[in-house]
Design a protein around this motif. Sequence first.
Motif, mmCIF file in Angstrom:
data_model
loop_
_atom_site.group_PDB
_atom_site.id
_atom_site.type_symbol
_atom_site.label_atom_id
_atom_site.label_comp_id
_atom_site.label_asym_id
_atom_site.label_seq_id
_atom_site.Cartn_x
_atom_site.Cartn_y
_atom_site.Cartn_z
ATOM 1 N N PRO A 34 0.817 -1.217 0.000
ATOM 2 C CA PRO A 34 0.000 0.000 0.000
ATOM 3 C C PRO A 34 0.849 1.264 0.000
ATOM 4 O O PRO A 34 0.517 2.252 -0.655
ATOM 5 C CB PRO A 34 -0.825 -0.128 1.284
ATOM 6 N N GLY A 35 1.951 1.224 0.740
ATOM 7 C CA GLY A 35 2.823 2.392 0.768
ATOM 8 C C GLY A 35 3.442 2.675 -0.581
ATOM 9 O O GLY A 35 3.521 3.822 -1.023
ATOM 10 N N LEU A 36 3.882 1.634 -1.269
ATOM 11 C CA LEU A 36 4.493 1.809 -2.578
ATOM 12 C C LEU A 36 3.477 2.268 -3.617
ATOM 13 O O LEU A 36 3.789 3.059 -4.504
ATOM 14 C CB LEU A 36 5.161 0.502 -3.016
ATOM 15 N N VAL A 37 2.232 1.764 -3.518
ATOM 16 C CA VAL A 37 1.180 2.240 -4.419
ATOM 17 C C VAL A 37 0.920 3.726 -4.181
ATOM 18 O O VAL A 37 0.721 4.497 -5.130
ATOM 19 C CB VAL A 37 -0.107 1.409 -4.242
ATOM 20 N N ASP A 38 0.933 4.146 -2.919
ATOM 21 C CA ASP A 38 0.813 5.573 -2.613
ATOM 22 C C ASP A 38 1.962 6.354 -3.259
ATOM 23 O O ASP A 38 1.776 7.468 -3.738
ATOM 24 C CB ASP A 38 0.821 5.804 -1.106
ATOM 25 N N ASN A 39 3.177 5.771 -3.236
ATOM 26 C CA ASN A 39 4.319 6.426 -3.872
ATOM 27 C C ASN A 39 4.055 6.659 -5.358
ATOM 28 O O ASN A 39 4.352 7.724 -5.899
ATOM 29 C CB ASN A 39 5.574 5.569 -3.715
ATOM 30 N N ALA A 40 3.518 5.657 -6.032
ATOM 31 C CA ALA A 40 3.215 5.783 -7.452
ATOM 32 C C ALA A 40 2.158 6.860 -7.685
ATOM 33 O O ALA A 40 2.231 7.638 -8.640
ATOM 34 C CB ALA A 40 2.741 4.442 -8.005
ATOM 35 N N GLY A 41 1.164 6.915 -6.785
ATOM 36 C CA GLY A 41 0.099 7.902 -6.927
ATOM 37 C C GLY A 41 0.594 9.324 -6.748
ATOM 38 O O GLY A 41 0.213 10.229 -7.503
ATOM 39 N N VAL A 42 1.455 9.550 -5.755
ATOM 40 C CA VAL A 42 1.945 10.905 -5.524
ATOM 41 C C VAL A 42 2.906 11.319 -6.641
ATOM 42 O O VAL A 42 2.994 12.501 -6.994
ATOM 43 C CB VAL A 42 2.600 11.046 -4.129
ATOM 44 N N THR A 43 3.600 10.352 -7.237
ATOM 45 C CA THR A 43 4.427 10.650 -8.401
ATOM 46 C C THR A 43 3.557 11.146 -9.555
ATOM 47 O O THR A 43 3.887 12.129 -10.222
ATOM 48 C CB THR A 43 5.218 9.400 -8.849
ATOM 49 N N ALA A 44 2.426 10.489 -9.766
ATOM 50 C CA ALA A 44 1.502 10.917 -10.821
ATOM 51 C C ALA A 44 0.951 12.313 -10.534
ATOM 52 O O ALA A 44 0.805 13.128 -11.449
ATOM 53 C CB ALA A 44 0.363 9.910 -10.950
ATOM 54 N N ARG A 45 0.650 12.604 -9.267
ATOM 55 C CA ARG A 45 0.128 13.936 -8.938
ATOM 56 C C ARG A 45 1.190 15.006 -9.192
ATOM 57 O O ARG A 45 0.878 16.102 -9.669
ATOM 58 C CB ARG A 45 -0.358 13.961 -7.489
ATOM 59 N N LEU A 46 2.434 14.711 -8.868
ATOM 60 C CA LEU A 46 3.512 15.650 -9.179
ATOM 61 C C LEU A 46 3.586 15.892 -10.679
ATOM 62 O O LEU A 46 3.766 17.022 -11.130
ATOM 63 C CB LEU A 46 4.849 15.108 -8.673
ATOM 64 N N HIS A 47 3.414 14.835 -11.461
ATOM 65 C CA HIS A 47 3.533 14.953 -12.909
ATOM 66 C C HIS A 47 2.356 15.702 -13.528
ATOM 67 O O HIS A 47 2.369 15.966 -14.736
ATOM 68 C CB HIS A 47 3.664 13.560 -13.533
ATOM 69 N N GLY A 48 1.373 16.049 -12.721
ATOM 70 C CA GLY A 48 0.284 16.893 -13.200
ATOM 71 C C GLY A 48 0.473 18.359 -12.860
ATOM 72 O O GLY A 48 -0.363 19.194 -13.195
ATOM 73 N N ALA A 49 1.577 18.698 -12.194
ATOM 74 C CA ALA A 49 1.838 20.084 -11.789
ATOM 75 C C ALA A 49 2.267 20.929 -12.989
ATOM 76 O O ALA A 49 2.782 20.400 -13.985
ATOM 77 C CB ALA A 49 2.928 20.108 -10.718
ATOM 78 N N PRO A 50 2.080 22.259 -12.930
ATOM 79 C CA PRO A 50 2.493 23.143 -14.040
ATOM 80 C C PRO A 50 3.993 23.058 -14.300
ATOM 81 O O PRO A 50 4.790 22.865 -13.376
ATOM 82 C CB PRO A 50 2.102 24.540 -13.531
ATOM 83 N N THR A 51 4.373 23.213 -15.551
ATOM 84 C CA THR A 51 5.785 23.104 -15.944
ATOM 85 C C THR A 51 6.398 24.432 -16.380
ATOM 86 O O THR A 51 7.592 24.492 -16.674
ATOM 87 C CB THR A 51 5.938 22.099 -17.098
ATOM 88 N N THR A 52 5.607 25.491 -16.418
ATOM 89 C CA THR A 52 6.099 26.752 -16.978
ATOM 90 C C THR A 52 7.210 27.384 -16.154
ATOM 91 O O THR A 52 7.970 28.213 -16.658
ATOM 92 C CB THR A 52 4.943 27.762 -17.112
ATOM 93 N N TRP A 53 7.328 26.998 -14.862
ATOM 94 C CA TRP A 53 8.370 27.573 -14.013
ATOM 95 C C TRP A 53 9.777 27.284 -14.553
ATOM 96 O O TRP A 53 10.738 28.004 -14.246
ATOM 97 C CB TRP A 53 8.265 27.038 -12.581
ATOM 98 N N PHE A 54 9.921 26.228 -15.374
ATOM 99 C CA PHE A 54 11.236 25.836 -15.866
ATOM 100 C C PHE A 54 11.645 26.613 -17.114
ATOM 101 O O PHE A 54 12.805 26.568 -17.520
ATOM 102 C CB PHE A 54 11.251 24.329 -16.149
ATOM 103 N N ASP A 55 10.696 27.325 -17.727
ATOM 104 C CA ASP A 55 11.017 28.125 -18.907
ATOM 105 C C ASP A 55 11.933 29.279 -18.516
ATOM 106 O O ASP A 55 11.827 29.833 -17.419
ATOM 107 C CB ASP A 55 9.734 28.690 -19.546
ATOM 108 N N GLY A 56 12.821 29.640 -19.404
ATOM 109 C CA GLY A 56 13.654 30.807 -19.146
ATOM 110 C C GLY A 56 14.823 30.525 -18.225
ATOM 111 O O GLY A 56 15.624 29.624 -18.460
#
Length: 259
Positions: A34-56
């Motif tokens: 269950p802990g590792l599945v939570d790890n996979a889920g939070v990784t997916a949530r991070l990958h839904g975050a905005p990416t524009t901060w890395f521009d420039g």
Amino acid sequence: SEHGVAVPLLAHTPDFTVESEAKSRPEGFGYTLPGLVDNAGVTARLHGAPTTWFDGQCREVLQDYLPLLKEEPLNSSLYVAAAHERSRGVPKEDMPQIDKLRELMAALPRPVGPHAERLVVVHGDLWDANILHMPDGRTVLCDFEQSVVSSAVQDLVHVTDKQLVAAYLEQMIGAEPSEAEVYQLLLEARIAEHVHFYVIRDLFFDDKPGNIDELIEHSRLFGFFATKLRDDPAAATKLLDVTGEGAWREDLIEMMQKF
């Protein structure tokens, strides 16, 4: 961090936190299924975050630190490596020779497929100590100093189990993934795992860097192996079913010779 390039904003959203809460993590929970599945889920949530901060400026800082990045696509594993080295204060003069590094990157397999090559916020160091399971049931992340925007598979080097890949995909697409989707992404995660731990980590992260000429030769062989597996899903599925995560780091040379 004095050297990191990720913006502090990422550490102050509901899913992500800072290291001050690390002591609250229940010991051992991250190693249960269950802990590792939570790890996979939070990784997916991070990958839904905005990416524009890395521009420039954030991207330019790393390109100044390692000029070869000006030639590399954003999905390159070299972005994660450069962020790691810069975050620990390695002088840019100590980075590998550009011509040899260019040859190495040309030999390494690039991520393939919509879920593997999607450009996302990559944490860059998603091992268990940076994924905190809180007493109230939340799973949160810490230590963003190596974060970049790159291909999602760069974080999936720590998510190379079939059940975890399925959990990650379900969170990303909002539906149960097909068996074919799971195996395709699992293959890409295992390929990226080997690139990260056997090649990139050996060259950049270790106190005694590996011989870059030997790594180039190995990467050419591995690139051929990865292409063969991508072209033969049945063979790839069979190999993924009979090999564990560690085999892709330690026993892959023998596997490639048998294939």
